[in-house]
Design a protein around this motif. Structure first.
Motif, short mmCIF file in Angstrom:
data_model
loop_
_atom_site.label_atom_id
_atom_site.label_comp_id
_atom_site.label_asym_id
_atom_site.label_seq_id
_atom_site.Cartn_x
_atom_site.Cartn_y
_atom_site.Cartn_z
N ASN A 185 -7.40 1.22 2.82
CA ASN A 185 -6.72 -0.07 2.96
C ASN A 185 -5.65 0.00 4.05
O ASN A 185 -5.46 -0.96 4.82
CB ASN A 185 -6.07 -0.47 1.63
CG ASN A 185 -7.09 -0.85 0.58
OD1 ASN A 185 -8.23 -1.21 0.91
ND2 ASN A 185 -6.71 -0.77 -0.68
N ARG A 200 -1.87 -5.15 -5.70
CA ARG A 200 -2.70 -5.69 -4.64
C ARG A 200 -2.08 -6.97 -4.08
O ARG A 200 -1.53 -7.78 -4.83
CB ARG A 200 -4.11 -6.00 -5.16
CG ARG A 200 -4.98 -4.78 -5.30
CD ARG A 200 -5.39 -4.24 -3.93
NE ARG A 200 -6.10 -2.98 -4.05
CZ ARG A 200 -5.54 -1.78 -3.95
NH1 ARG A 200 -4.23 -1.68 -3.78
NH2 ARG A 200 -6.25 -0.69 -4.03
N THR A 212 0.84 -1.21 0.00
CA THR A 212 0.00 0.00 0.00
C THR A 212 0.87 1.26 0.00
O THR A 212 0.58 2.23 -0.71
CB THR A 212 -0.93 0.00 1.23
OG1 THR A 212 -1.72 -1.18 1.22
CG2 THR A 212 -1.83 1.22 1.22
N GLN A 263 -7.21 -0.37 7.36
CA GLN A 263 -7.64 -1.76 7.53
C GLN A 263 -6.47 -2.65 7.92
O GLN A 263 -6.55 -3.44 8.87
CB GLN A 263 -8.29 -2.25 6.24
CG GLN A 263 -8.72 -3.71 6.28
CD GLN A 263 -9.26 -4.17 4.93
OE1 GLN A 263 -9.61 -3.35 4.09
NE2 GLN A 263 -9.34 -5.48 4.75
#
Length: 591
Positions: free
Chosen positions: A560, A41, A25, A563
């Protein structure tokens, strides 16, 4: 105890996986504005469970892969549109320059100057006894010829600029191909090692995007991430430029720097034979890259080579024939000539790159337009010179009569040794006879021998040429005055008698011919500009679609990140809890 240690391992694996996700990320966020970057990803999967009673017990998580988000179909669409956009942009840029050069119907343009020239002849016909009216005719005519010379030379400069762009494109293209070739091998090495070369793939895709603006390309996917890259050639089919397997059996491009007529030992030009000099891979920084070949070229072959300039070559930059074999020529290495000079029988065995789309195609094609405008400008110059000279000299037959003052041409070819000659006259060399510039009283104004001081009949007849229609559009490079006037009704005159010219059927006046050129150019420029606008909008929409798929969204990445941060903290809490339990068990037993 083994159960707690197993739980500890689950927590460690969880932290490790979330740390990897945070790293990916962070990489996305750092490259949010990097050209060609595709967001990545992390794909997570459960680790292999342990076999315990009463069933399998999970052992945590691990990162199975880090993949980039990319839509290959959108890549194909963008690259196809890149080629079309490059073609139209190249044409639009050059045609806009040509339009500026012509200066259209402005006060200083050719159309205005033509009207002023005929108006000056009309004024002279009413006041032939005044020297200043003769001077005005000479100077207005000289202003017209100077403007024609200027437009001609500027058009040649624009064409040379096109060739300069093509030359630089050849250098850039060969460099990109070499980079793609190296990236191909690096990607395969990483793939064979079991990893994902995401950043290398992005670099290769970006280079292929840039390459697609130069000419049309096709890409074939191979094993382990390798690719075969080909250029679409309208003459010979696909040219293989990069192969997945490391090989020298690929093509590159070289640039033709000059096409010079061949001369024999006596210095006489050999018709149809040329010395063609090219630079390997377009690199003109050293004469060591220069190769000269002798070729026999037809007029069409010469024109194609002059406008195209890009030869298909082997990986070392040597031009190849249509069988892929190196063409022999003279090389200049260290100032010495090496190699063997082998004249070619037809001049058609070389491979001239003929792209079907892209910037190269645009700059090659637009030279055809420039040559057309140069020819039309030459026709205009010939039409003016032939018609005025016919009445001024009194004969429909061209005369190169030197300094004979009873019969000479008003407009002449400035580069001919004979000052009064009109042969091979073009927009680039047309000028007013220097005898008239130096002495405007030599202008033939009337008829008779000698003409009366107020006789302006010849000047009036020249002034009326403004409304006479000629077959200007039918002039060729070798047309003579007699051929030009063959469609008109001509009543012959002489140095003392007036020659008259009536309009030809389906002809055009000099002024309307130039207006037709300018109007046609304006329509062409408008069409080219509209194509750029239309295809620009389509390309923008395609790139927007691709960005929405592959581009980095900072909002999404921040979500993200939060998270993964919470997941990381939760796994850390597991480890902390297990640590407390282990402490309780180990240290509690001591008590």
């Amino acid at each position: 105890m083994s159960g707690l240690f197993s739980t500890l391992n689950v927590g460690v694996r969880g932290m490790t996986a979330q740390q990897g996700a945070i790293d990916v990320t962070s990489h996305n966020i750092a490259n949010a504005n990097t050209d060609g970057y595709s967001r990545q990803r992390v794909t997570m999967e459960t680790t292999r469970p342990s076999n315990t009673s009463p069933g399998q017990m999970g052992t945590g998580v691990q990162i199975s892969s880090i993949t980039r988000i990319r839509d290959t179909y959108l890549d194909y669409q963008v690259r196809a549109e890149n080629g079309t956009m490059g073609l139209n942009e190249g044409k639009d840029n050059v045609l806009s320059q040509v339009e500026t050069v012509f200066n259209g119907l402005s006060d200083t343009g050719v159309a205005t100057l033509i009207n002023k020239v005929y108006a000056s002849w009309q004024t002279l016909s009413t006041s032939p006894q005044l020297s200043n009216t003769r001077t005005v005719v000479a100077q207005q005519s000289k202003a017209l010829t100077d403007q024609l010379n200027s437009i001609y030379n500027q058009l040649k400069t624009v064409k040379d600029d096109c060739k300069a762009v093509i030359k630089q494109d050849v250098v850039d293209i060969n460099s990109m191909l070499d980079q793609i070739d190296k990236l191909n091998q690096q990607i395969k090495e990483v793939k064979i090692g079991g990893d994902e070369p995401n950043d290398l793939l992005d670099k290769r895709d970006l280079l292929e995007d840039k390459l697609s603006t130069k000419f049309g390309i096709t890409i074939e996917k191979k094993t382990y991430g390798g690719e075969d890259l080909k250029a679409t050639d309208g003459a010979t089919g696909d040219l293989t430029l990069v192969k997945s397997d490391l090989t020298d059996d690929v093509k590159r491009f070289s640039y033709v720097s000059s096409i010079t007529p061949k001369k024999d030992t006596n210095g006489i030009v050999i018709s149809g034979t040329y010395d063609v000099t090219y630079y390997k891979n377009g690199d003109m920084s050293s004469d060591n890259n220069k190769v000269t070949m002798t070729m026999e070229l037809s007029k069409n072959a010469y024109t194609s080579l002059d406008q195209g300039r890009v030869l298909v070559a082997d990986k070392d930059g040597y031009a190849v024939d249509k069988d892929g074999k190196k063409i022999a020529g003279m090389e200049f290495i260290g100032g010495d000539i090496v190699g063997t000079q082998i004249p070619l029988a037809t001049g058609t065995t070389y491979q001239l790159f003929n792209p079907t789309t892209g910037e190269l195609k645009g700059y090659m094609d637009v030279q055809v337009d420039i040559d057309t405008y140069v020819n039309q400008l030459n026709n205009l110059a010939k039409g003016i010179a032939f018609s005025v000279n016919a009445i001024h000299s009194g004969t429909s037959t061209a005369s190169d009569a030197g300094n004979e003052k009873d019969v000479f041409n008003f407009f002449v070819n400035s580069i001919k040794p004979n000052a009064a000659g009109e042969a091979e006259i073009t927009a680039g060399n047309i000028t007013v006879n220097s005898l008239i510039i130096n002495d405007p009283m030599l202008i033939k104004v009337g008829t008779g021998n000698p003409p009366g001081p107020t006789d302006g009949t010849r000047a009036a007849a020249i002034a009326k040429l403004k409304d006479v229609k000629f077959k200007i559009q039918g002039i060729s490079d070798n047309s003579t005055r007699t051929q030009f006037l063959s469609d008109n009704t001509v009543v012959e005159g002489s140095s003392t008698a007036l020659l008259t010219i009536s309009s030809a059927p389906d002809g055009m006046t000099v002024g309307s011919y130039f207006t037709t050129i300018v109007n046609g150019l304006a329509i062409t420029v408008q069409g080219a500009s509209q194509n750029v606008t239309n295809h620009g909008a389509l390309l923008s929409k395609l790139e927007e679609s691709r960005t929405s798929t592959s581009g980095v969204s900072l909002d999404e990445e921040m979500a993200n990140l939060i998270q993964y941060q919470h997941a990381y903290a939760a796994n850390a809490k597991i480890i902390s809890t297990v640590d407390e339990l282990l402490d309780l068990i180990v240290n509690g037993l001591k008590k």
